[in-house]
Every structure is written in structure tokens, then in C-alpha cells.
Design a protein around this motif. Structure first.
Motif, short mmCIF file in Angstrom:
data_model
loop_
_atom_site.label_atom_id
_atom_site.label_comp_id
_atom_site.label_asym_id
_atom_site.label_seq_id
_atom_site.Cartn_x
_atom_site.Cartn_y
_atom_site.Cartn_z
N UNK A 199 3.11 1.11 15.93
CA UNK A 199 3.56 0.64 14.61
C UNK A 199 4.98 1.09 14.31
N UNK A 200 5.49 2.06 15.05
CA UNK A 200 6.79 2.65 14.75
C UNK A 200 7.95 1.77 15.21
N UNK A 210 1.70 4.00 7.40
CA UNK A 210 1.24 3.13 6.31
C UNK A 210 0.95 1.70 6.74
N UNK A 211 1.60 1.21 7.80
CA UNK A 211 1.41 -0.18 8.22
C UNK A 211 0.30 -0.37 9.25
N UNK A 212 -0.32 0.72 9.68
CA UNK A 212 -1.41 0.60 10.64
C UNK A 212 -2.63 -0.04 9.97
N UNK A 213 -3.27 -1.01 10.61
CA UNK A 213 -4.43 -1.68 10.01
C UNK A 213 -5.51 -0.69 9.59
N UNK A 214 -6.13 -0.95 8.44
CA UNK A 214 -7.17 -0.06 7.92
C UNK A 214 -8.34 0.06 8.90
N UNK A 244 -5.62 9.64 5.86
CA UNK A 244 -5.35 8.80 7.03
C UNK A 244 -4.02 8.05 6.94
N UNK A 245 -3.31 8.23 5.83
CA UNK A 245 -2.00 7.59 5.68
C UNK A 245 -0.98 8.62 5.21
N UNK A 246 0.12 8.73 5.95
CA UNK A 246 1.21 9.64 5.62
C UNK A 246 2.43 8.78 5.29
N UNK A 247 2.76 8.64 4.00
CA UNK A 247 3.84 7.73 3.59
C UNK A 247 5.18 8.02 4.26
#
Length: 215
Positions: free
Chosen positions: A26-27, A101-105, A187-190
């Protein structure tokens, strides 16, 4: 602490290697380069060999390399994709993307399931859920009575175990997280999105606390 050679990680990754990681995760390319700077700081905090050992990982997360924590151990084990006792840069990037943040849930839900599935059976047993709850409470400095913990675990397990077989399977876990989004809070690091070195929390950038002098 591991059998991997560190030679290839003592220099920044080649542009084509960084580009490949950016393509497969995602990076962005700039984010991968920023991650390398973070990786280098962590991997040279104690052992200085260009690989992240469990003590260095613990130090970066909790500012203490000696304090044992099941939660940190589980994260480290899941990041150690090659199962050689250390985290190499490509493993670091590929694993850390789960918190982007953009990784699928759906990917976050699956990772969290593996986190709680301590014994790797593909099912979460009640005792595994309790162990993780206790570990998370410990890191949060929340003090609950044994009865309160048992009640929390029982309530969660009863809600999750839809077929009543005494275990939580991946589908049941997905249903549980949809009604209890707090389970995925961490599970999300802004700061992983559009990151620069200045966007990282200071305790990760400057993890030295003095206890690493013991090594």
C-alpha cells in the motif's frame, strides 16, 4: 537471535527494490524510503546489525526492551514472515502495510484474527481470547478484577460463537468485528500515510531508554 545475514540491510535498499516494495504494498515509493529510515533506527537501537530483533521491536513499541508482553510477541511473530527470529526490511514493509489507512478492511480483519489465534489452529479458543484481553489490558494500564475479565471474555465469546461450537472461526470473527469496530481500533496508524520522518511518534524515532546498555 536469528540465522539471517545482515549484510544486505546495512545499506539503504536499491531504488528498484524500494520501487518493487511500493508496487507490491500500500505504500508509495517515498513512504518506503521513510520506512527504511525508521527501520534503520530501530534495527540499530540495541544489536546494531541492520535487523530488528524482538528486544528492539519491544523497545520501539513500549520504550522497554525487557518487559514481556504477549501482544508485542504476537505482532513480532506475525511480522517475522521468514520465521528466522528477526525482521528484515522487506518483512517490515510488507507486514506494516496492514496498518496503513488505505489497506482494505478485510485484510485488517484477517490479520487481527491471526493475532488472536495464538496456536495457529484457524480458530480462536476462549482461553486464547482471554490471554490476549489480559495482555491488551496490561499494556493499557487498565486494572480489572478477575470476575470483570471473565465476564468480558464470556460476553464477547458468546456474541461471537454463532454456531455454538466453543470456537470462533474466521467468518464469526468478521461478523464480530463488524458489530464491534473497537476490536480493530489499533489496526490503523494514520501517520503511515503520506509519511515523513517527522510524522513518526517520538518514542519510535528515539527509543533509547538506557536499558539497552545491558546488551
Amino acid at each position: 537471535m536469528g540465522c539471517a545475514s545482515s549484510k544486505q540491510f546495512k545499506r539503504a535498499p536499491r531504488h528498484e527494490d524500494a520501487a518493487l516494495l511500493a508496487k507490491e504494498t500500500t505504500f508509495s515509493l517515498d513512504e518506503v524510503k521513510a520506512l527504511y529510515e525508521l527501520f534503520e533506527k530501530i534495527s540499530y537501537s540495541i544489536f546494531k546489525d541492520g535487523l530488528i530483533h524482538k528486544e528492539e521491536f519491544q523497545l520501539a513499541l513500549f520504550r522497554n526492551s525487557n518487559r514481556k508482553n504477549l501482544f508485542a510477541d504476537r505482532i513480532f511473530d506475525l511480522f517475522d514472515l521468514k520465521r528466522n527470529g528477526v525482521i528484515e526490511f522487506d518483512e517490515f514493509v510488507r507486514s506494516l502495510q496492514i496498518f496503513h489507512p488505505d489497506t482494505p478492511m478485510a485484510d485488517k480483519i484477517a490479520f487481527a484474527f491471526r493475532l488472536y489465534d495464538l496456536r495457529g489452529t484457524g480458530r480462536i479458543e476462549r482461553e486464547e481470547l482471554k490471554e490476549m484481553v489480559l495482555a491488551i489490558l496490561s499494556e493499557s494500564d487498565l486494572l480489572l478484577s478477575d470476575d470483570a475479565v471473565e465476564q468480558m471474555v464470556d460476553q464477547t465469546f458468546t456474541e461471537a460463537d454463532l454456531n455454538g461450537d466453543g470456537r470462533i472461526d474466521p467468518d464469526e470473527w468478521k461478523a464480530l468485528t463488524s458489530t464491534n469496530p473497537a476490536l480493530l481500533k489499533y489496526m490503523t496508524l494514520p501517520y503511515l500515510k503520506d509519511m515523513t520522518m517527522s510524522s513518526f511518534p517520538s518514542f519510535i524515532l528515539y527509543p533509547r531508554t538506557g536499558d539497552e546498555e545491558l546488551y
